[in-house]
Scaffold this motif. Structure first.
Motif, PDB file in Angstrom:
ATOM      1  N   HIS A 100      11.445   1.039   8.472  1.00 51.29           N
ATOM      2  CA  HIS A 100      10.148   0.332   7.931  1.00 51.29           C
ATOM      3  C   HIS A 100      10.533   0.015   6.583  1.00 51.29           C
ATOM      4  O   HIS A 100      10.913   0.886   5.585  1.00 51.29           O
ATOM      5  CB  HIS A 100       8.794   0.988   8.136  1.00 51.29           C
ATOM      6  N   SER A 102       8.701  -2.504   2.990  1.00 52.55           N
ATOM      7  CA  SER A 102       7.854  -3.605   2.345  1.00 52.55           C
ATOM      8  C   SER A 102       8.218  -4.460   1.279  1.00 52.55           C
ATOM      9  O   SER A 102       7.618  -5.387   1.083  1.00 52.55           O
ATOM     10  CB  SER A 102       6.705  -2.847   2.013  1.00 52.55           C
ATOM     11  N   THR A 123      11.563 -11.927   7.728  1.00 46.06           N
ATOM     12  CA  THR A 123      11.191 -10.334   8.186  1.00 46.06           C
ATOM     13  C   THR A 123      10.300 -10.185   9.342  1.00 46.06           C
ATOM     14  O   THR A 123       9.614 -11.110   9.722  1.00 46.06           O
ATOM     15  CB  THR A 123      10.855  -9.730   7.089  1.00 46.06           C
ATOM     16  N   ARG A 124      10.442  -9.214   9.963  1.00 48.70           N
ATOM     17  CA  ARG A 124       9.675  -9.089  11.269  1.00 48.70           C
ATOM     18  C   ARG A 124       8.166  -8.238  10.870  1.00 48.70           C
ATOM     19  O   ARG A 124       8.539  -6.920  10.530  1.00 48.70           O
ATOM     20  CB  ARG A 124      10.534  -8.360  12.435  1.00 48.70           C
ATOM     21  N   ALA A 125       7.234  -8.597  11.142  1.00 52.94           N
ATOM     22  CA  ALA A 125       6.082  -7.770  10.752  1.00 52.94           C
ATOM     23  C   ALA A 125       6.042  -6.652  11.679  1.00 52.94           C
ATOM     24  O   ALA A 125       6.117  -6.631  12.928  1.00 52.94           O
ATOM     25  CB  ALA A 125       4.911  -8.577  10.685  1.00 52.94           C
ATOM     26  N   ALA A 126       5.856  -5.276  11.036  1.00 47.84           N
ATOM     27  CA  ALA A 126       5.590  -4.057  12.027  1.00 47.84           C
ATOM     28  C   ALA A 126       4.529  -4.143  12.645  1.00 47.84           C
ATOM     29  O   ALA A 126       4.380  -3.488  13.526  1.00 47.84           O
ATOM     30  CB  ALA A 126       5.566  -2.938  10.950  1.00 47.84           C
ATOM     31  N   TRP A 131       8.235 -12.460  13.820  1.00 45.38           N
ATOM     32  CA  TRP A 131       9.108 -13.060  12.483  1.00 45.38           C
ATOM     33  C   TRP A 131       8.274 -13.981  11.700  1.00 45.38           C
ATOM     34  O   TRP A 131       7.700 -14.763  12.108  1.00 45.38           O
ATOM     35  CB  TRP A 131      10.461 -13.684  13.107  1.00 45.38           C
ATOM     36  N   SER A 132       8.838 -13.910  10.455  1.00 51.43           N
ATOM     37  CA  SER A 132       8.258 -14.726   9.417  1.00 51.43           C
ATOM     38  C   SER A 132       8.882 -16.058   9.224  1.00 51.43           C
ATOM     39  O   SER A 132      10.101 -15.967   9.789  1.00 51.43           O
ATOM     40  CB  SER A 132       8.237 -14.114   7.824  1.00 51.43           C
ATOM     41  N   ASP A 169       4.694  -4.371   5.249  1.00 53.66           N
ATOM     42  CA  ASP A 169       5.191  -3.771   6.473  1.00 53.66           C
ATOM     43  C   ASP A 169       6.126  -4.277   7.377  1.00 53.66           C
ATOM     44  O   ASP A 169       5.468  -4.963   8.156  1.00 53.66           O
ATOM     45  CB  ASP A 169       4.043  -2.634   6.873  1.00 53.66           C
ATOM     46  N   SER A 170       7.247  -4.073   7.415  1.00 56.93           N
ATOM     47  CA  SER A 170       8.115  -4.694   8.314  1.00 56.93           C
ATOM     48  C   SER A 170       9.200  -3.735   8.828  1.00 56.93           C
ATOM     49  O   SER A 170       9.342  -2.615   8.236  1.00 56.93           O
ATOM     50  CB  SER A 170       8.980  -5.973   7.465  1.00 56.93           C
ATOM     51  N   ASP A 171       9.794  -4.093   9.891  1.00 51.97           N
ATOM     52  CA  ASP A 171      11.089  -3.162  10.641  1.00 51.97           C
ATOM     53  C   ASP A 171      11.970  -4.178  11.142  1.00 51.97           C
ATOM     54  O   ASP A 171      12.943  -3.810  11.964  1.00 51.97           O
ATOM     55  CB  ASP A 171      10.381  -2.524  11.729  1.00 51.97           C
ATOM     56  N   VAL A 173      14.878  -7.607   9.841  1.00 48.07           N
ATOM     57  CA  VAL A 173      15.299  -8.502   8.694  1.00 48.07           C
ATOM     58  C   VAL A 173      16.319  -9.137   9.195  1.00 48.07           C
ATOM     59  O   VAL A 173      17.330  -9.060   9.955  1.00 48.07           O
ATOM     60  CB  VAL A 173      15.722  -7.601   7.599  1.00 48.07           C
TER      61      VAL A 173
END
Length: 488
Positions: A100, A102, A123-126, A131-132, A169-171, A173
């Motif tokens: 994780h 941010s 990025t991938r939202a946790a 994915w953004s 908060d992302s997990d 990339v």
């Protein structure tokens, strides 16, 4: 003002050692802190497609969820088998699951090298696993730095870097960094006599992606003692004592916020200076000092005082305020600001190699003011915010990006309130100009005396887009309001 009187570090150290290392107002249950800041060993990365859990569930699954930095070396994306040793003009990282984080940024070895090109990240939202879209990271960031003749700038820890970008908060990339020549920009004319564009310059060496986790608030603000080496705890306690002592004459020891004062109270506090601080003529003159605004202390936003370099560095006075934007994006809630500031602090210190966060103060879009670099909010703390003009000035950063987005009225008003008070302590009129000596920038050579507005934008001392056109356009209003707050 009492804030200028020397505080007894010896007394406050003992008091600080009795305090928990995290703000009591936000205390909960603590979890162990990783022994090191290692990028790849603190906790396992989630599997691709893993959905985020609640903070409490994450706490159980990830017992080492304190603030940390993952530092990932970039990989060439354009080399071929035929040219395996050719300079890579595009580097990056393929989509991957990570721990994780941010906030993101890219760093490289040589702080004097520039990244001529484009940095994009998604990025991938946790929380959702979504994915953004691709987001641009501001590459021109060298103008936010300590002056070249300072020990901070000369440190071998200092690295080149992009601006940080807050992503939440992302997990997961993905990153791409591409080199671009000046002639390859859209709308550039073709070179005379040729249709070939100039070759793209090589990318800086040692490119790394920094993924910053500010830590869960319930992790940082625990009441249980965190297991760690005794020496490390003593060092952190000493640094905490320093930071608390710097504001001990303005607020109760260990306070998370310095309370606002009225104009009369602010003037009385100013006149409470020792006899050596003010001349008799100054005591008889009307003090044009704005009412002190409330300021969230470093303890209030959860600063890990063990990260920064010990001790403080001061300049002689505060003759000007330089206004900045952090260029970290506007996709944050005001409730997330302590986490955002902790992330920027960690990025400045651990990734860029600075002694502390660069700005003296930070302001969020809700108008709340936060203490930045340690040393005392009323004192002339030497920052690393405006290359060439850090001496005798202070740096105020509005959290966000304001090239095309207007800053909030609350943020502009906070600039005015803070400037009216802090500049007033040093007898400065926010509507006037002052003279600063350049330490060297791309606008003014070293040693040149420069006339600047007392409240200036970063671009007034350095050729840069900062603080963004929309925020820069509001500085006239901030000057007028600050003068009104001072009673001028």
């Amino acid at each position: 003002m009492r804030g200028f009187l020397a505080s007894s570090i010896g007394v406050t150290c003992a008091a600080a050692l009795a305090l928990p290392l995290t703000p009591p107002a936000l205390a909960a249950t603590a979890r162990p802190v990783p022994a090191t800041d290692a990028a790849t060993t603190a906790r396992p990365a989630p599997h691709a497609g893993t959905r985020a859990t609640s903070p409490s569930a994450r706490s159980a699954a990830e017992p080492n969820a304190a603030g940390s930095t993952q530092s990932l070396p970039l990989e060439p994306l354009t080399r071929t088998r035929a040219t395996p040793s050719a300079p890579a003009t595009e580097q990056g990282l393929s989509p991957r699951a990570v721990r994780h984080f941010s906030l993101v940024g890219v760093v490289w070895d040589d702080p004097d090298s520039e990244l001529h090109g484009r940095v994009q990240v998604r990025t991938r939202a946790a929380g959702t696993g979504t994915w953004s879209h691709w987001q641009d990271v501001e590459t021109h960031n060298a103008e936010h730095a300590a002056d070249r003749d300072t020990t901070e700038r000369a440190s071998d820890r200092v690295r080149g870097a992009t601006a940080p970008l807050w992503v939440g908060d992302s997990d997961g990339v993905e990153l791409r960094v591409s080199s671009e020549s000046d002639g390859s920009e859209a709308g550039s004319p073709e070179p005379s006599g040729s249709r070939d564009l100039p070759a793209a310059p090589p990318l800086p060496t040692g490119l790394r992606l920094e993924l910053v986790d500010p830590g869960e608030e319930d992790t940082l603000h625990g009441t249980e003692e965190v297991p760690r080496a005794v020496d490390a705890m003593k060092a952190e306690s000493s640094a905490l004592a320093e930071a608390l002592a710097a504001n001990a004459d303005l607020a109760p020891f260990g306070a998370t916020e310095i309370a606002a004062l009225s104009s009369a109270e602010s003037e009385q506090e100013h006149l409470a200076l020792g006899p050596r601080a003010l001349t008799e003529r100054q005591r008889q003159a009307k003090p044009y000092i704005g009412p002190r605004p409330s300021i969230v202390t470093r303890r209030g936003w959860g600063a890990d005082e063990g990260l920064r370099e010990s001790g403080f560095r001061y300049t002689k006075k505060v003759k000007a305020a330089f206004v900045h934007h952090t260029a970290s994006g506007n996709n944050y809630a005001c409730s997330q600001v302590p986490s955002l500031i902790r992330s920027i602090y960690r990025y400045h210190v651990k990734s860029m190699g600075w002694r502390d966060i660069g700005y003296n103060f930070l302001i969020d879009k809700c108008g709340k003011i936060y203490e930045g670099r340690a040393g005392g909010v009323a004192k002339p703390v030497l920052g690393a915010h405006t290359l060439g003009f850090n001496s005798n000035s202070m740096g105020i950063a509005v959290l966000g990006t304001y090239g095309s987005k207007k800053p909030s009225k609350a943020a502009v008003n906070a600039i005015a309130r803070l400037s009216a008070w802090k500049l007033g302590l040093y007898g400065m009129n926010p509507k006037k100009k002052t003279t600063l000596k350049s330490a060297g920038s791309n606008l003014y050579s070293k040693g040149k005396n420069v006339r600047l507005n007392v409240i200036s934008g970063h671009r007034d001392g350095f050729k840069t887009e900062c603080p963004g056109g929309k925020l820069y356009g509001k500085l006239g209003s901030a000057r007028s309001k600050a003068a009104q707050y001072q009673g001028r």
